[in-house]
Design a protein around this motif. Structure first.
Motif, PDB file in Angstrom:
ATOM      1  N   ASN A 155      41.680  50.560  42.940  1.00 29.96           N
ATOM      2  CA  ASN A 155      42.969  49.893  43.136  1.00 29.96           C
ATOM      3  C   ASN A 155      44.093  50.582  42.371  1.00 29.96           C
ATOM      4  N   GLN A 156      43.781  51.188  41.227  1.00 31.52           N
ATOM      5  CA  GLN A 156      44.802  51.851  40.419  1.00 31.52           C
ATOM      6  C   GLN A 156      44.319  53.253  40.063  1.00 31.52           C
ATOM      7  N   VAL A 157      45.163  54.228  40.379  1.00 31.76           N
ATOM      8  CA  VAL A 157      44.853  55.630  40.086  1.00 31.76           C
ATOM      9  C   VAL A 157      46.104  56.249  39.484  1.00 31.76           C
ATOM     10  N   SER A 174      41.722  46.709  38.024  1.00 28.78           N
ATOM     11  CA  SER A 174      42.646  45.649  37.635  1.00 28.78           C
ATOM     12  C   SER A 174      43.145  45.896  36.213  1.00 28.78           C
ATOM     13  N   GLU A 175      44.205  45.193  35.852  1.00 25.81           N
ATOM     14  CA  GLU A 175      44.803  45.319  34.521  1.00 25.81           C
ATOM     15  C   GLU A 175      43.820  44.948  33.413  1.00 25.81           C
ATOM     16  N   GLU A 176      42.881  44.076  33.718  1.00 24.73           N
ATOM     17  CA  GLU A 176      41.923  43.613  32.712  1.00 24.73           C
ATOM     18  C   GLU A 176      40.856  44.651  32.401  1.00 24.73           C
ATOM     19  N   LYS A 177      40.679  45.629  33.262  1.00 23.14           N
ATOM     20  CA  LYS A 177      39.632  46.642  33.096  1.00 23.14           C
ATOM     21  C   LYS A 177      40.152  47.830  32.305  1.00 23.14           C
ATOM     22  N   GLU A 178      39.237  48.518  31.628  1.00 25.42           N
ATOM     23  CA  GLU A 178      39.566  49.744  30.904  1.00 25.42           C
ATOM     24  C   GLU A 178      39.703  50.888  31.912  1.00 25.42           C
ATOM     25  N   TRP A 179      40.552  51.870  31.591  1.00 24.43           N
ATOM     26  CA  TRP A 179      40.672  53.056  32.423  1.00 24.43           C
ATOM     27  C   TRP A 179      39.398  53.891  32.292  1.00 24.43           C
TER      28      TRP A 179
END
Length: 100
Positions: free
Chosen positions: A69-71, A39-44
């Motif tokens: 969810n995001q790669v 999610s946007e709230e998490k660090e990469w």
């Protein structure tokens, strides 16, 4: 072997009603170094593509690969400048597993 995915990480948002959706076609290959988060709230986090179908990424130091969810393809940090001897030098820092 290359596989294309619709990714939610790096394209500009498009407003659709009250929700914002982001879509971009991205190509990943086995052993690509990528950034992942849920999610946007998490660090990469930095990992390596371990499987294409399904897309699974193994984070450095983790035992198993997971879906995310995001790669996105790994974004290298800006080079850090070192000062020493009165002369400024730029230095790029690489982690184990990075393709150089």
């Amino acid at each position: 072997i290359m596989v294309k995915f619709n990714n939610v990480a790096e394209a500009k948002p498009v407003e659709m009603g009250e929700l914002m959706y982001v879509s971009k076609e991205v190509v990943f290959e086995l052993d690509d170094v990528v950034d992942v988060r849920d999610s946007e709230e998490k660090e990469w986090k930095v990992g390596v593509v371990d499987s294409l179908e399904p897309l699974l990424v193994k984070i450095r130091g983790w035992r198993n690969a997971h879906s995310w969810n995001q790669v996105r393809h790994h974004v290298k940090p800006e080079p850090k400048k070192e000062s020493g001897g009165g002369e400024e030098r730029s230095r790029t820092v690489y982690a184990v597993g990075d393709k150089v």
